[in-house]
Design a protein around this motif. Sequence first.
Motif, short mmCIF file in Angstrom:
data_model
loop_
_atom_site.label_atom_id
_atom_site.label_comp_id
_atom_site.label_asym_id
_atom_site.label_seq_id
_atom_site.Cartn_x
_atom_site.Cartn_y
_atom_site.Cartn_z
N SER A 104 5.01 6.28 -11.37
CA SER A 104 6.07 5.57 -10.65
C SER A 104 5.54 4.36 -9.90
N LEU A 105 4.21 4.21 -9.82
CA LEU A 105 3.63 3.04 -9.16
C LEU A 105 3.98 1.77 -9.92
N GLU A 106 4.12 0.69 -9.19
CA GLU A 106 4.36 -0.61 -9.79
C GLU A 106 3.09 -1.45 -9.70
N VAL A 107 2.96 -2.40 -10.62
CA VAL A 107 1.80 -3.30 -10.60
C VAL A 107 1.72 -3.99 -9.25
N GLY A 108 0.57 -3.94 -8.63
CA GLY A 108 0.38 -4.50 -7.29
C GLY A 108 0.34 -3.45 -6.21
N ASP A 109 0.81 -2.23 -6.51
CA ASP A 109 0.74 -1.15 -5.55
C ASP A 109 -0.72 -0.71 -5.37
N VAL A 110 -1.04 -0.28 -4.16
CA VAL A 110 -2.38 0.20 -3.86
C VAL A 110 -2.34 1.70 -3.58
N GLN A 111 -3.15 2.44 -4.31
CA GLN A 111 -3.20 3.89 -4.19
C GLN A 111 -4.61 4.34 -3.78
N PRO A 112 -4.76 5.01 -2.64
CA PRO A 112 -6.07 5.57 -2.29
C PRO A 112 -6.45 6.71 -3.24
N ARG A 154 0.87 -1.18 0.00
CA ARG A 154 0.00 0.00 0.00
C ARG A 154 0.90 1.22 0.00
N VAL A 155 0.70 2.10 -0.97
CA VAL A 155 1.61 3.23 -1.13
C VAL A 155 1.59 4.14 0.10
N PHE A 156 0.39 4.39 0.64
CA PHE A 156 0.28 5.20 1.85
C PHE A 156 -0.51 4.41 2.88
N SER A 157 0.03 4.27 4.07
CA SER A 157 -0.56 3.36 5.05
C SER A 157 -1.59 4.02 5.94
N ASP A 158 -1.63 5.35 6.00
CA ASP A 158 -2.50 6.03 6.95
C ASP A 158 -3.48 6.92 6.21
N ILE A 159 -4.74 6.48 6.08
CA ILE A 159 -5.74 7.27 5.37
C ILE A 159 -5.98 8.61 6.07
N LEU A 175 -3.12 -0.98 -8.69
CA LEU A 175 -2.67 -0.92 -10.08
C LEU A 175 -2.47 -2.34 -10.59
N ILE A 176 -3.21 -2.71 -11.65
CA ILE A 176 -3.11 -4.08 -12.16
C ILE A 176 -2.40 -4.16 -13.50
N SER A 177 -2.22 -3.02 -14.18
CA SER A 177 -1.41 -3.03 -15.41
C SER A 177 -1.05 -1.60 -15.79
N LYS A 178 0.01 -1.46 -16.54
CA LYS A 178 0.43 -0.15 -17.05
C LYS A 178 1.12 -0.36 -18.39
N ARG A 179 0.84 0.53 -19.32
CA ARG A 179 1.48 0.43 -20.64
C ARG A 179 1.67 1.82 -21.23
N LEU A 201 -1.02 4.50 -19.87
CA LEU A 201 -2.39 4.11 -19.57
C LEU A 201 -2.32 3.17 -18.38
N LEU A 202 -2.83 3.63 -17.24
CA LEU A 202 -2.77 2.88 -15.98
C LEU A 202 -4.13 2.28 -15.69
N THR A 203 -4.17 0.98 -15.41
CA THR A 203 -5.43 0.29 -15.13
C THR A 203 -5.49 -0.06 -13.66
N PHE A 204 -6.56 0.41 -12.99
CA PHE A 204 -6.75 0.20 -11.56
C PHE A 204 -8.01 -0.61 -11.31
N LYS A 205 -8.03 -1.28 -10.15
CA LYS A 205 -9.20 -2.03 -9.70
C LYS A 205 -9.34 -1.84 -8.19
N ALA A 206 -10.57 -1.60 -7.75
CA ALA A 206 -10.80 -1.42 -6.32
C ALA A 206 -10.43 -2.68 -5.56
N VAL A 207 -9.78 -2.51 -4.42
CA VAL A 207 -9.33 -3.65 -3.63
C VAL A 207 -10.52 -4.40 -3.03
N GLU A 208 -11.56 -3.68 -2.63
CA GLU A 208 -12.74 -4.29 -2.03
C GLU A 208 -13.97 -3.93 -2.85
N ASP A 209 -15.08 -4.63 -2.60
CA ASP A 209 -16.34 -4.32 -3.29
C ASP A 209 -16.84 -2.94 -2.86
N HIS A 210 -17.30 -2.17 -3.85
CA HIS A 210 -17.82 -0.84 -3.56
C HIS A 210 -18.99 -0.55 -4.48
#
Length: 285
Positions: free
Chosen positions: A132-140, A27-32, A51-55, A64-73
């Motif tokens: 600069s995010l890597e695939v697998g990083d979580v960004q709020p 998780r890129v930032f740990s404290d919301i 972040l699940i892919s970048k190209r 082009l950065l592809t993101f997916k929510a970590v939890e259902d929303h």
Amino acid sequence: VLATSVVIMMFSMSRLTLAGTPAPTRRVFSDISVYSKHCHASYPNLVDFMLISKRSTGTRDSQLLTFKAVEDHNFGSLTIPQGVKLPLHDTGKVKSYSPVNLPTASKAGTMELLVKPYSPVPGGGFGHHLCSLEVGDVQPLIIKPDRVVHGSTVTAGRWGFVNLIGGGTGIAPLVQIARAQLEEGGSVRVLSVNKGDDVLMQEELDGMAEEHGERFKVRYLDTSREGRGDAKLAREALHLEGDDFQVFVCGQDGFVDHWAGGIERDENNKKVQGRVRGGQGGRKT
């Protein structure tokens, strides 16, 4: 008469139902709470996206950065345009980004952001951070509220023709509008303004033109060879006949000022369309 109105687009997702997301690597930032402190508000719509892919898009390092929510929303009804805000915890500033896809229409339930990694500057560095995010990083990210356009949150299918004038990365929210309009059976005209060969989203725009024929047409303007463009070009590139159309303009402040008139602030300090002039001059707002 070119237009009954012009809508200035600032950058904007309202419904995501995402499940089965693989475990994030970090998780890129740990404290919301950091975001609440520096963004001057407690954001109930602050959501973790992985972040699940970048190209590369092939144009001046844009990605082009592809993101997916970590939890259902579930963020309510889907309206277009939609968007998110990126808060930088060490600056106290936020920047808006608009997905170029229809988030809820995607089978994977993903969100794609078009981002240019500009070099970090004091009070900035948003694009650099995202790229600069890597695939697998979580960004709020903050989910923006529905956008009201002329008294309604409904945009897609509201007019027979939607005209889009985009400068640089300003094409991102317009591509989202175009896809929604086409899905509703409407027609689209695009004036994509760029400098030199740096034409963002050209592959996607050309693909829509090939797929939809007369319902989708795009005109590219290279300002380094053809100048900034004017009302005559707008008449040639866009559908501005009758009353069943709308014009959306998106880009940096100077670009918007040239094509539609300056951006003003309302009583809540939100950006709004000022007196229409420039490329659309003489029209009613």
